[in-house]
Design a protein around this motif. Structure first.
Motif, mmCIF file in Angstrom:
data_model
loop_
_atom_site.group_PDB
_atom_site.id
_atom_site.type_symbol
_atom_site.label_atom_id
_atom_site.label_comp_id
_atom_site.label_asym_id
_atom_site.label_seq_id
_atom_site.Cartn_x
_atom_site.Cartn_y
_atom_site.Cartn_z
ATOM 1 N N GLN A 1316 -31.099 60.609 54.340
ATOM 2 C CA GLN A 1316 -30.516 61.707 53.552
ATOM 3 C C GLN A 1316 -29.239 61.272 52.851
ATOM 4 O O GLN A 1316 -28.513 60.417 53.330
ATOM 5 C CB GLN A 1316 -30.229 62.915 54.452
ATOM 6 C CG GLN A 1316 -31.491 63.614 54.868
ATOM 7 C CD GLN A 1316 -31.202 64.979 55.481
ATOM 8 O OE1 GLN A 1316 -30.162 65.570 55.231
ATOM 9 N NE2 GLN A 1316 -32.117 65.459 56.290
ATOM 10 N N GLN A 1317 -29.012 61.921 51.748
ATOM 11 C CA GLN A 1317 -27.847 61.585 50.952
ATOM 12 C C GLN A 1317 -26.621 62.302 51.507
ATOM 13 O O GLN A 1317 -26.695 63.442 51.928
ATOM 14 C CB GLN A 1317 -28.136 62.078 49.543
ATOM 15 C CG GLN A 1317 -26.933 62.182 48.679
ATOM 16 C CD GLN A 1317 -27.319 62.857 47.365
ATOM 17 O OE1 GLN A 1317 -28.480 62.914 47.042
ATOM 18 N NE2 GLN A 1317 -26.352 63.357 46.659
ATOM 19 N N ARG A 1318 -25.483 61.607 51.511
ATOM 20 C CA ARG A 1318 -24.236 62.230 51.996
ATOM 21 C C ARG A 1318 -23.199 62.157 50.905
ATOM 22 O O ARG A 1318 -23.021 61.100 50.300
ATOM 23 C CB ARG A 1318 -23.722 61.464 53.202
ATOM 24 C CG ARG A 1318 -23.955 62.206 54.482
ATOM 25 C CD ARG A 1318 -23.182 61.623 55.619
ATOM 26 N NE ARG A 1318 -23.718 60.380 56.117
ATOM 27 C CZ ARG A 1318 -23.636 60.023 57.396
ATOM 28 N NH1 ARG A 1318 -23.083 60.833 58.272
ATOM 29 N NH2 ARG A 1318 -24.095 58.865 57.806
ATOM 30 N N LEU A 1319 -22.553 63.251 50.669
ATOM 31 C CA LEU A 1319 -21.500 63.238 49.648
ATOM 32 C C LEU A 1319 -20.231 62.678 50.265
ATOM 33 O O LEU A 1319 -19.946 62.905 51.436
ATOM 34 C CB LEU A 1319 -21.246 64.677 49.181
ATOM 35 C CG LEU A 1319 -22.478 65.339 48.587
ATOM 36 C CD1 LEU A 1319 -22.159 66.773 48.247
ATOM 37 C CD2 LEU A 1319 -22.922 64.603 47.345
ATOM 38 N N GLU A 1320 -19.471 61.965 49.436
ATOM 39 C CA GLU A 1320 -18.247 61.369 49.964
ATOM 40 C C GLU A 1320 -17.060 62.186 49.472
ATOM 41 O O GLU A 1320 -16.890 62.361 48.275
ATOM 42 C CB GLU A 1320 -18.153 59.925 49.511
ATOM 43 C CG GLU A 1320 -19.328 59.136 50.064
ATOM 44 C CD GLU A 1320 -19.394 57.735 49.518
ATOM 45 O OE1 GLU A 1320 -18.644 57.450 48.576
ATOM 46 O OE2 GLU A 1320 -20.173 56.937 50.040
ATOM 47 N N PRO A 1321 -16.276 62.683 50.378
ATOM 48 C CA PRO A 1321 -15.217 63.619 49.977
ATOM 49 C C PRO A 1321 -14.036 62.896 49.330
ATOM 50 O O PRO A 1321 -13.844 61.710 49.531
ATOM 51 C CB PRO A 1321 -14.787 64.233 51.313
ATOM 52 C CG PRO A 1321 -15.071 63.159 52.305
ATOM 53 C CD PRO A 1321 -16.267 62.420 51.815
ATOM 54 N N GLU A 1322 -13.275 63.649 48.563
ATOM 55 C CA GLU A 1322 -11.987 63.142 48.089
ATOM 56 C C GLU A 1322 -10.913 63.736 48.976
ATOM 57 O O GLU A 1322 -11.107 64.791 49.588
ATOM 58 C CB GLU A 1322 -11.770 63.593 46.648
ATOM 59 C CG GLU A 1322 -12.750 62.988 45.702
ATOM 60 C CD GLU A 1322 -12.116 62.649 44.362
ATOM 61 O OE1 GLU A 1322 -10.883 62.572 44.304
ATOM 62 O OE2 GLU A 1322 -12.874 62.443 43.403
ATOM 63 N N PHE A 1323 -9.765 63.067 49.012
ATOM 64 C CA PHE A 1323 -8.656 63.553 49.827
ATOM 65 C C PHE A 1323 -7.455 63.807 48.921
ATOM 66 O O PHE A 1323 -7.204 63.041 47.989
ATOM 67 C CB PHE A 1323 -8.290 62.517 50.895
ATOM 68 C CG PHE A 1323 -9.392 62.313 51.895
ATOM 69 C CD1 PHE A 1323 -9.465 63.096 53.041
ATOM 70 C CD2 PHE A 1323 -10.388 61.364 51.697
ATOM 71 C CE1 PHE A 1323 -10.494 62.929 53.960
ATOM 72 C CE2 PHE A 1323 -11.415 61.185 52.601
ATOM 73 C CZ PHE A 1323 -11.473 61.973 53.751
ATOM 74 N N PHE A 1324 -6.752 64.895 49.228
ATOM 75 C CA PHE A 1324 -5.616 65.259 48.387
ATOM 76 C C PHE A 1324 -4.401 65.499 49.266
ATOM 77 O O PHE A 1324 -4.503 66.091 50.340
ATOM 78 C CB PHE A 1324 -5.927 66.547 47.609
ATOM 79 C CG PHE A 1324 -7.208 66.474 46.845
ATOM 80 C CD1 PHE A 1324 -7.254 65.833 45.627
ATOM 81 C CD2 PHE A 1324 -8.377 67.008 47.356
ATOM 82 C CE1 PHE A 1324 -8.451 65.745 44.928
ATOM 83 C CE2 PHE A 1324 -9.576 66.927 46.672
ATOM 84 C CZ PHE A 1324 -9.606 66.290 45.446
ATOM 85 N N ARG A 1325 -3.286 65.042 48.744
ATOM 86 C CA ARG A 1325 -2.046 65.297 49.475
ATOM 87 C C ARG A 1325 -1.397 66.521 48.827
ATOM 88 O O ARG A 1325 -1.280 66.596 47.605
ATOM 89 C CB ARG A 1325 -1.147 64.058 49.375
ATOM 90 C CG ARG A 1325 0.207 64.213 50.025
ATOM 91 C CD ARG A 1325 1.212 64.576 48.967
ATOM 92 N NE ARG A 1325 2.557 64.661 49.474
ATOM 93 C CZ ARG A 1325 3.488 65.389 48.891
ATOM 94 N NH1 ARG A 1325 3.210 66.081 47.803
ATOM 95 N NH2 ARG A 1325 4.700 65.430 49.384
#
Length: 1985
Positions: A1316-1325
């Motif tokens: 299955q495909q997994r989305l890769e999150p972005e991180f924000f400060r």
């Protein structure tokens, strides 16, 4: 001089006054002012809505109004003397005004507009009332309208219900509480349930007939028809239509509209129909040609039928189109409607497919008068009334009606010598006694005026015609006698002349000789034959003839035998005429005295409607007979009278009771009748006990009210006539009669015996007699009769006896009677009433009735507050108070019934009793209370009473006690409660203190007081100013009174206070939450007292503290302290801050320290709780709620150690996550609870939603739930660990069934990881600065994990939506103190790159990207952000010389993901990267990208060679045009080498990398040639040519020996196959390298998951990237951090520009033309184009200048350099990003500006201060659609992918989310899995591994070669599950035992790079060594799980 005003007290402002003079009071038009003083044309006073501001204003601006003044003097109040409705309207409209504007603000448009209309309507009505020109009735109507509108508006706006009487507001103090309750309830009920109407009316409006073949006039007849009984219910409504099918007189609406009136509810059923018959007027045959004859006939046309039931459901406004049917044979015409109803369709058919009758039909409900008011237009326009046949269900006296309905049924005719049957037409005339035709007395139906004659239908050739036509003869009563109806029969010829020939007639007289009218029914009339020209004008000739076959004398056989007959049906509906002979016989009794007996007997059989018609005559007859022969007929007359009286009880005739009353008052003349009536009545009563059949006696007793009326009236007439003779005799008779009654009532019988029923009948009518008796006897005498009569009833009754209920009804009527209102009679009756009531209430029987009786009694007492009232109150209190309390307790504790009707009744009972209790308590004075308390003989009784009354008071305060808008009632209740409590607290002090102390009573008292203070209806702060003012004026602030009472009672307790610690802490704390300063002043010292006493008792006040904290939480979660309590908590120590006395007191105590610390803890908790409560409000965003809950949860765990609270908040947080679909976070949250449990069999209690179960079961359930959520959150690796743990448990219990399931589940999770495909999150400060943020965010910075597909702009927008008042900061620098302290909200947001913890899995070759991606973005503690800047002077020719990078590393308190999507930043580290290191990083990254692409191309992973082509083109083109030359100019010149001797090694490294790049390019071109398609050959040739140019420009004739000696070689073209076998020929020492498969080799689809690409961009992706993406290369493309991630411009990544030789690199000093590039520095990684890498061949705009973009990196000189030192691979979505990179517009002024080289990751930061971080500036990642860049590239073709190539050091984590590339350096040891060969450079030992992000980690170079197999075995760590622990010496976090990670041995180091032999240039930083174990964390933080 200012003089107080006498009369000028109140006025309205006529014009606005600005108040600009000294002491001026600004006024607005419409304000009302109260005037205090006057002076020379000026007034001094204040505006009523703000009494505190006083000032002066001119007299001319004020219109004075009359007013009453209360409390003259300083505190006087003014009440305008206008109509109370006007006052209410004015104040209500003012209140509405403000709320109305708020509706607009809240966007409630619908209510806003409706309210606006209603307000305008009220203003208009107010004007009408003020003008005062209305009639009395109209004024009443207007007021009714006004109050209805006011109530509607109040209800819509949630305002209070106003109790009113006769339209004016009621002052609750002026009336009894019971009356107030009734008024409130009446208004409430009115609002709830409209009474269903019993009469209905059908409105019919005939519109038109649509038909194709009209052309003749039509007559349409409507009537209502009962299909069940097959008879018409109404007369007919008749409309004439013209030839077009529309009504003939359109202007006369009454001719086309009618109201069928007086339909009963029983008539609204399915089988009642509206039947329409249509008759055409014209030729005999419908299709005949026009012949000469002008004679017209009435002929059948069609019929339509519709059921009334259809109208009940249909929308009444719609027009109905009725189908019209015609009958097949005319002989069926009379029953066509029946056939249609029965659907006998063989007998009729549609008269044309398009024939339809258009009619408006509407049912109206209610009596006709009401309709006249409601539908005025209808009646004013004109509508005819169509009556029912017969009287309506209710007959009204005075109704005049005299209608005779005749239906022409059928005829039988002889042929009359014709060969065919006749066409017969009947003409009907009405003639009077003189034989004159009565004009206009023959009506075909309502709607058209009557005519002189009526012509029937003509049925063609029919000798037995059946017409069934009904006509109405409205003949006046006086003309009935002697009148007759004549029917003439004519044959209608169809020949040319068309004449109508008379051939016979019939007649019928309307009244018989004896005065009876024609009886109803069917009559067979004789047809008298006559000649054609017979003159019938002389009717005397035929009237002597017989008219009906029924009346023929027997001898007249000739007529009887004739075949010809004519049948009619007659029906008389008359209020004056009768057909009943018996009735006439009775009325004419004097004529036939011998028939009297007979007539009296038959009276009972006569129809009631006949009797009421002649009511007065009948009564006169009866009393006439009684006077003349009472002996003989006395009993019969009495029975007849009883029959008539009981007839009037019937609902149909009840309206005739007034007729009888009027008769008794005005016409009755039987002065002697009383004796006979008393005698007969007594005779009946005496026979009751012995009689077998009681029915007749019961009928007599039922009529006793009117019998007494006759007796009394008769006696009065006798007295008047004789001057009061025989008075004594009369009294004796009455006394004897009552004795008989008492005797029969005293009989005890079984419940169902006939006598009991007779007793019940008497009791029902008895109260009606009181009024009559009072006309002759005194009040006391009558009261005596009643007391004795009621007292004679048997006392011991059975509960099921029906008599009991009747007794109470009798008592109720007695109490409501005129008699009881007299105080004298009350003294006599009260004891009897109370005795009965008490008995019933004690047994809880007939409570509804008891409540009604009590209500009436107490209402009376209120009205007469005098000495007798005092005595009565005393009696009631003595006998009923206790019972009343018990009853209320009993009924409120019962479960409420379910049915709505029952529930209403239940609420009524409770409400009634409560109102009675309040009324009673309000009537009680000091004396009553003293007597009450003295009456208790023992302490226990008093104690029970106090407990009871306190409990009842608590019930009365409950919100559900009264509907929510009954504020008036609640305030009265509270006023009564507080008054009573003040009386009773005295008894409490006297009787239950010191040695007699009783905890339970005191506790009940305190508990009541607290609830009292906290109830919503006393929180004045939440009310509008006007409402608050009213309440304060009337009652004061009752909370403060009660607070003072609590305080004084507390002080009285002395040492008994200890009994209430800690129990009362919570309740008292609740009181302090009330935002009333005086109340808090009083209450807060109690806390000091409690702490002091607790300290004395146990040496500490832990109990106080614990209770305080628990209670605070529950109070907050109940919403205590919402906005109104804000001010309470605003100061730093909110609870105690405003009252320093408490703190001062504490400071004086010996226990001051613990006291102050407690206050501080409580304060901190409150801050969090208040935030929590504010966030939990409706409409708040989930993010805030979650953050707040996390803050609170941690506080409970770490600071308060309250496990239960902690667990509760875990579940609250879990629910929030589920709601927000944060499944991963939900799992981590639930794990916190799971961690607290063991695998044991310990039983656990029921808790939250968990049942009672063992600890093992609960933990199992939690495990399964968590696994399920991890699955939903795609965090499968974490789920696997839990599956294993569960599987171990199942295995240990041999539960193989579940074990199998668990293993299958585990297997399915592994499958999902791979498939299955997994989305890769972005991180924000995110930084939250300023004091306006909630406490848990204020002046803190967090890192947040974005949602799927969420980019920086979207995230920033979301945050600004969550904090709408926040200001976004447009820079990334740390804010200063002014921002921290500002009274505002500032948000600073930018993207950051995750730095994964060093994980073995990331460095292994051949691990699929699907697996690696998990480790890159999970369990992340640290994040990185890079900011480029220039140090020193900037060289305009070559800005790389001064371009530095500032790298910030953020460390979180917990790793992400965790129990929240964001965690606070715990530590910031800042390092600077020098320009040279930056250049190295850029080139290294580019080399890695090239390698990756080449490998992918070779291994056929790419279906499309475009990405490689573009990458080669970009690098070669840029190099040729001077890209690398900029680096040479910057760092290889003598000046630089001289000035920076310490950089020698790095310069060498840069040179090596340049050579390496050339070598890679050469190999790449060779691969490219092999795969390039034919059409791209020219481009390939151009690339080869340019490459040679590039080599020469770099001065490379030959590659160095080691490079030359090693052609790049991949066995079988696959990098994987040479993992262990193929020597890395690249390395000069022949060491073996390990080829690694790119981690991003799974399908490109996965790439796109985390970016919402535009379609164009996605095309680009598929074209460019093909299948070639690899996380490694993509990694290289990570952007440098944005300078301001809030900027949304797209431009070159700072990293890229940072290494660009041209001045395109933006900087603060740069010229405007370069601004674009500068702006790019502010982008998030995804936004920044990797301008430096490649042009996008798909983008025409960019295609134009491909040569601007290039890569100046050179081939690596060290092919064996391990990858970790180069670039870390990024997650799978990278390639997508690279596609989207854009190309900045470089300035042409710099010549061919080249894209910056991708700086390599310097593995050795040679001692320069700039390199305090290993991670160096990353390559840019692209994010914006429309921009596109090179495809990812494979590991260098020039080396067999040395083992470390794909390394994933935490520093390198290429999270696409950051603003900075995380292509940072990783220490060799962490990143690589290769072993050191025992080959070259034996002198260099392995460096200790350095931890990611540590300061200045230096590395010696060493050779990298050998196989990594052994190491891979060593490093097989299971995927760590929970948050990966940081090696943080301060705060380790324990892992769950089930999930703990085995301690890792020192990880094997990567071999040093072969050309990094400049040892000593880097120092090792012990802090960065990952092998140094981190100490376990302190348990201050919540467990990570």
């Amino acid at each position: 001089m200012w003089i107080p005003t006498e009369h000028e007290k109140y006025g309205v402002v006529l014009a606005s006054f600005r108040g600009t003079v000294q002491h001026g009071l600004p006024l607005e038009i419409g304000d009302t002012v109260q005037i205090l003083e006057k002076c020379e044309g000026w007034y001094r006073g204040f505006i009523l809505k703000n009494p505190n501001a006083k000032g002066i204003f001119p007299c001319s601006y004020i219109h004075l109004k009359n007013a009453h003044i209360k409390n003259k003097g300083q505190f006087e109040t003014v009440i305008p003397t206008e109509d109370s409705v006007i006052t209410e309207m004015t104040s209500t409209l003012r209140d509405w005004g403000a709320m109305w504007k708020q509706l607009y603000v809240k966007n409630e448009g619908d209510l806003f507009h409706r309210l606006w209309h209603v307000m305008n309507e009220i203003l208009d009505l107010r004007r009408q009332v003020l003008v005062g020109h209305l009639t009395h009735d109209r004024m009443r109507d207007v007021k009714q309208h006004i109050t209805a509108r006011l109530d509607w508006g109040n209800e819509q706006l949630g305002l209070d219900l106003v109790p009113r009487r006769e339209f004016s507001m009621v002052d609750p103090d002026e009336i009894s509480v019971t009356e107030l309750y009734r008024l409130m309830e009446h208004r409430h009920r009115k609002k709830e349930t409209p009474v269903p109407a019993s009469t209905h009316h059908l409105f019919v409006h005939m519109k038109s007939l649509m038909s194709a073949n009209l052309g003749e006039e039509l007559e349409v007849f409507f009537h209502i028809y009962d299909g069940r009984e097959n008879r018409p219910l109404s007369e007919r409504f008749f409309v004439r239509l013209n030839k077009s099918g529309v009504p003939k007189s359109p202007e006369k609406t009454e001719r086309q509209c009618t109201l069928f009136v007086d339909l009963g509810s029983s008539d609204l059923r399915k089988d009642v129909y509206i039947v329409v018959h249509i008759i055409r007027i014209g030729r005999m045959g419908a299709g005949e040609k026009k012949n000469l004859c002008s004679v017209q006939y009435r002929r059948p046309f069609g019929c339509a039928v519709v059921s009334i039931a259809n109208l009940l459901t249909a929308d009444s406004k719609d027009d109905h189109l009725l189908k019209v049917y015609a009958c097949n044979t005319e002989s069926e015409w009379y029953q066509i409607h029946e056939n249609i109803i029965k659907k006998a369709n063989s007998r009729y058919n549609l008269s044309g497919s398009n024939t339809g009758l258009s009619v408006a039909l509407q049912l109206l409900h209610g009596d006709i008068e009401q309709l006249r008011r409601e539908y005025m237009v209808l009646f004013t326009r004109g509508v005819s009334i169509t009556r029912k046949l017969g009287f309506s269900d209710i007959i009204m006296p005075g109704e005049m009606r005299n209608d005779l309905y005749v239906t022409l049924e059928k005829g039988e005719f002889e042929k009359g010598g014709k060969s065919v049957a006749r066409n017969v037409e009947i003409t009907v005339y009405v003639l009077d006694i003189d034989g004159q035709i009565l004009k206009s007395h023959v009506a075909a139906g309502s709607g058209e005026p009557g005519g002189d004659e009526y012509h029937s239908l003509v049925l063609y050739h029919n000798n037995s015609p059946r017409w069934a036509e009904q006509i109405k003869l409205p003949i006046p009563v006086d003309m009935f006698r002697g009148s007759h109806v004549r029917f003439e029969f004519r044959h209608c010829s169809t020949k040319d002349k068309g004449e109508k020939k008379l051939f016979g007639y019939s007649f019928v007289p309307l009244m018989q000789e004896d005065g009876r009218t024609l009886p109803d029914g069917t009559h067979e009339l004789i047809i008298h034959k006559c000649e054609e020209n017979t003159n019938l004008a002389d009717c005397s000739r035929y009237l002597k003839l017989p008219f009906s076959k029924a009346n023929l004398p027997c001898n007249n056989q000739s007529l009887k035998g004739t075949k010809e007959s004519f049948w009619i049906t007659s029906f008389l509906c008359s209020t004056k005429l009768t057909q009943n002979g018996d009735m006439l016989d009775l009325l004419k009794w004097r004529a036939h005295p011998e028939r009297i007996n007979d007539s009296l007997s038959k009276l009972k059989e006569i129809d009631g409607s006949e009797i009421v018609k002649f009511l007065q005559d009948t009564l006169d007859t009866l009393f006439g007979i009684l006077d003349e022969s009472s002996q003989r007929y006395g009993l019969k007359v009495f029975d007849s009278l009883v029959h008539i009286i009981n007839l009037l009880q019937d609902s149909k005739f009840q309206h005739f009771k007034p007729v009888m009353d009027t008769y008794i008052e005005s016409h009755f003349a039987g002065a002697l009748s009383y004796r006979d009536l008393i005698k007969v009545l007594k005779w009946y009563v005496d026979r009751i006990v012995d009689a077998e059949h009681q029915d007749h006696i019961q009928q007599v007793l039922k009529a006793s009210e009117y019998i007494f009326k006759y007796i009394i009236q008769s006696r009065r007439l006798f007295s008047l006539a004789t001057g009061g003779q025989n008075e004594e005799e009369f009294r004796v008779c009455i006394h004897e009669l009552f004795m008989s009654i008492r005797f029969f009532l005293s009989q005890e019988n079984k419940g169902t015996s006939p006598v009991t029923q007779t007793q019940a009948v008497f009791l029902r009518t008895f109260p009606a007699v009181y009024g009559e008796l009072l006309k002759i006897f005194t009040v006391r005498e009558v009261a005596g009769f009643v007391r004795d009569t009621l007292g004679s009833l048997p006392a011991t009754a059975h509960a099921e006896c029906p008599l009991e209920a009747v007794k109470l009804q009798c008592i109720a009527k007695t109490v409501e009677s005129q008699l009881y209102t007299n105080p004298d009679s009350r003294c006599i009756l009260l004891p009897v009433v109370l005795r009965l009531l008490q008995a019933h209430m004690q047994e809880q029987r007939d409570l509804v009735m008891c409540g009604r009786i009590l209500t009436s009694m107490l209402s009376l007492i209120k009205k007469e507050e005098n000495s007798t009232a005092v005595k009565e109150v005393e009696l009631i209190v003595e006998s009923l108070l206790g019972v009343l309390l018990r009853t209320i307790l009993e009924i409120t504790n019962r479960p409420q019934p379910t049915g709505p009707a029952l529930r209403l009744q239940f609420q009524d009972v409770t409400g009634e009793f409560v109102a009675c209790l309040l009324a009673l308590l309000r009537q009680m004075s000091d004396r009553h209370y003293q007597q009450l308390l003295q009456a208790f003989t023992s302490k226990d009784d008093l104690r029970d009473f106090l407990l009871q009354i306190f409990t009842v008071f608590r019930i009365l305060i409950r919100p559900e006690m009264f509907p929510k808008d009954w504020t008036v009632m609640r305030l009265v209740t509270n006023n009564v409660i507080i008054t009573t409590v003040l009386y009773l607290s005295d008894a409490l002090r006297k009787n239950f203190l010191n040695d007699k102390f009783d905890y339970k009573v005191w506790d009940s008292y305190f508990y009541l007081s607290v609830i009292f203070i906290n109830q919503p209806c006393l929180q004045l702060e939440s009310f509008s100013p006007s409402k608050r003012k009213k309440i304060l004026e009337k009652y004061g602030d009752m909370r403060v009174m009660m607070g003072c009472e609590i305080f004084s009672m507390w002080q009285n307790l002395g040492e008994h206070k200890l009994n209430f610690i800690p129990a009362m802490i919570g309740p008292f704390l609740e009181v302090t939450l009330v935002p009333q300063p005086d109340l808090r002043n009083v209450m807060i010292p109690i806390f000091h007292d409690m702490m002091d006493w607790e300290q004395r008792r146990s040496g500490n006040f832990k109990q106080v503290e614990a209770k305080l904290i628990d209670k605070l939480d529950s109070l907050m979660s109940e919403g205590k302290g919402d906005e109104t309590y804000r001010e309470l908590f605003n100061s730093i120590i909110p609870l105690f801050g405003p009252y320093p006395s408490l703190l001062k007191k504490i400071e004086r105590e010996t226990w001051r320290e613990s006291g102050i610390s407690l206050i501080a803890t409580v304060t901190r908790l409150m801050e969090r709780l208040l935030d929590y409560r504010d966030c939990m409000k409706l409409g708040e965003v989930d993010g805030k709620k979650i953050g707040c809950t996390v803050s609170l949860l941690n506080f409970y765990k770490t600071e308060l150690n309250k496990e239960e609270m902690y667990i509760r908040y875990i579940h609250k947080l879990y629910d929030l996550h589920l709601k927000a679909q944060n499944y991963t976070e939900a799992s981590y949250t639930l794990l916190l609870y799971d961690e607290l449990l063991e695998w044991s069999e310990r039983p656990l209690r029921e808790f939250l939603n968990y049942p009672m179960q063992s600890e093992w079961q609960r933990k199992e359930y939690l495990h399964l739930t968590i696994v399920q959520n991890f699955d939903r959150g795609k965090c499968w690796e974490n789920g696997i660990i839990l599956c294993r743990e569960l599987a171990d448990q199942y295995e240990s219990y041999y539960d193989y069934r579940n074990l199998s399931k668990m293993r299958m589940m585990e297997a399915s999770l592994y499958d999902k990881i791979m498939d299955q495909q997994r989305l890769e999150p972005e991180f924000f400060r995110v930084g939250f600065y300023g004091k306006k943020f909630p406490f848990f965010l204020r002046n803190k910075e967090f890192v947040c994990r974005g949602h799927d597909y969420e980019r920086l702009e979207a995230f920033q927008q979301r945050m600004l939506n969550e904090f709408p008042h926040a200001i976004a900061m447009q820079h990334v620098n740390q804010p200063d103190q002014t921002i921290y302290q500002a009274e505002a909200q500032y948000l600073q947001i930018y993207a950051v790159t995750p730095i994964p913890e060093s994980q073995d899995v990331l460095q292994r070759d051949g691990v699929p990207d699907n697996i690696k991606s998990f480790y890159k973005f999970n369990h992340i503690w640290r994040f990185r952000y890079d900011r480029p800047f220039h140090k020193g002077t900037k060289d305009k020719e070559n800005e790389f010389k001064s371009l530095w990078v500032e790298r910030t590393t953020l460390t979180l308190v917990q790793s992400l993901p965790g129990i929240s999507r964001w965690f606070e930043v715990e530590k910031r580290e800042l390092v600077e990267v020098s320009p040279l290191e930056n250049a190295i990083e850029v080139i290294e990254n580019k080399n890695l990208q090239l390698r990756t692409l080449i490998t992918q191309c070779q291994s056929r992973q790419m279906q499309n060679i475009n990405p490689l082509t573009m990458c080669l083109n970009g690098v070669i083109d840029a190099a040729v045009n001077g890209g690398l030359a900029r680096y040479q100019e910057a760092f290889f010149v003598k000046d630089y080498i001289m000035n920076h001797p310490e950089d020698g090694e790095k310069i060498g490294r840069l040179r090596e990398l340049m050579f390496e790049q050339a070598h890679i390019l050469e190999y790449g071109l060779a691969v490219h040639e092999k795969f390039v398609p034919q059409d791209m050959r020219p481009l390939h040739k151009k690339l080869v040519d340019q490459f040679h140019l590039m080599k020469s420009s770099l001065g490379i004739q030959e590659f160095p020996a080691y490079v030359r000696a090693s052609p790049v070689h991949f066995t079988n073209g696959s990098p994987r196959t040479c993992r262990t076998s193929v020597p890395s020929i690249i390395s000069p020492d022949g060491g073996r390298g390990i080829a690694r498969r790119s981690p991003l080799s799974y399908p490109a689809v996965n790439r796109y998951s985390s970016s919402s690409l535009s379609s164009q961009a996605s095309n680009e992706v598929s074209n460019i990237t093909g299948q070639s993406e690899s996380s490694d290369e993509v990694f290289n493309m990570q952007p440098s951090p944005s300078t301001s991630s809030l900027s949304s411009n797209h431009s070159a990544s700072p990293n890229v520009t940072s290494s660009a030789p041209s001045s395109a690199r933006g900087s603060p000093q740069m010229a405007d033309k370069h601004k674009h590039s500068r702006e790019n520095a502010c982008l998030s990684p995804r936004e920044r184009p990797v301008s430096a890498i490649f042009p996008n061949p798909l983008d025409p705009a960019q295609r134009a200048a491909p040569h601007h973009i290039g890569d100046t990196t050179l081939p690596r000189s060290d092919p064996n350099l391990s990858a970790p030192d180069k670039v870390r691979p990024t997650p799978s979505s990278w390639s997508l990003d690279s596609v989207k990179e854009g190309i900045p517009h470089f300035s042409d002024s710099v010549g061919k500006s080249l894209c910056p080289p991708v700086p390599p990751r310097p593995p050795y930061s040679a001692g320069s201060s700039a390199k305090t971080m290993r991670s160096q500036s990353p390559v840019p990642t692209s994010r914006s659609p429309q921009k596109s860049t090179a495809p990812p590239f494979t590991p260098s073709p020039t080396e067999c992918q040395s083992a470390g190539l794909v390394s994933n050091s935490p520093v390198l984590s290429g999270s696409y989310s950051s603003g900075i590339s995380s292509l940072s350096r990783c220490s060799v040891s962490e990143a690589s899995g290769t072993e050191l060969p025992s080959g070259d450079h034996p002198g260099h030992a392995l460096p200790p591994p350095a931890s990611a992000g540590a300061a200045t980690t230096t590395m010696p170079n060493s050779v990298s070669s050998g196989s990594d197999e052994p190491i891979r075995r060593e490093n097989k760590t299971p995927p760590p599950y929970s948050v990966y622990e940081r090696n943080n010496p301060r705060r380790p976090v324990p892992l769950p035992h089930s999930l703990s990670i085995p301690p890792q041995a020192d990880p094997p180091a990567l071999p040093p790079k072969p050309h990094q032999l400049r040892t000593g240039s880097m120092k090792l930083d012990p802090a960065s060594d990952p092998r140094v174990p981190r100490p376990r964390p302190l348990p201050r933080k919540v467990s990570q799980l």
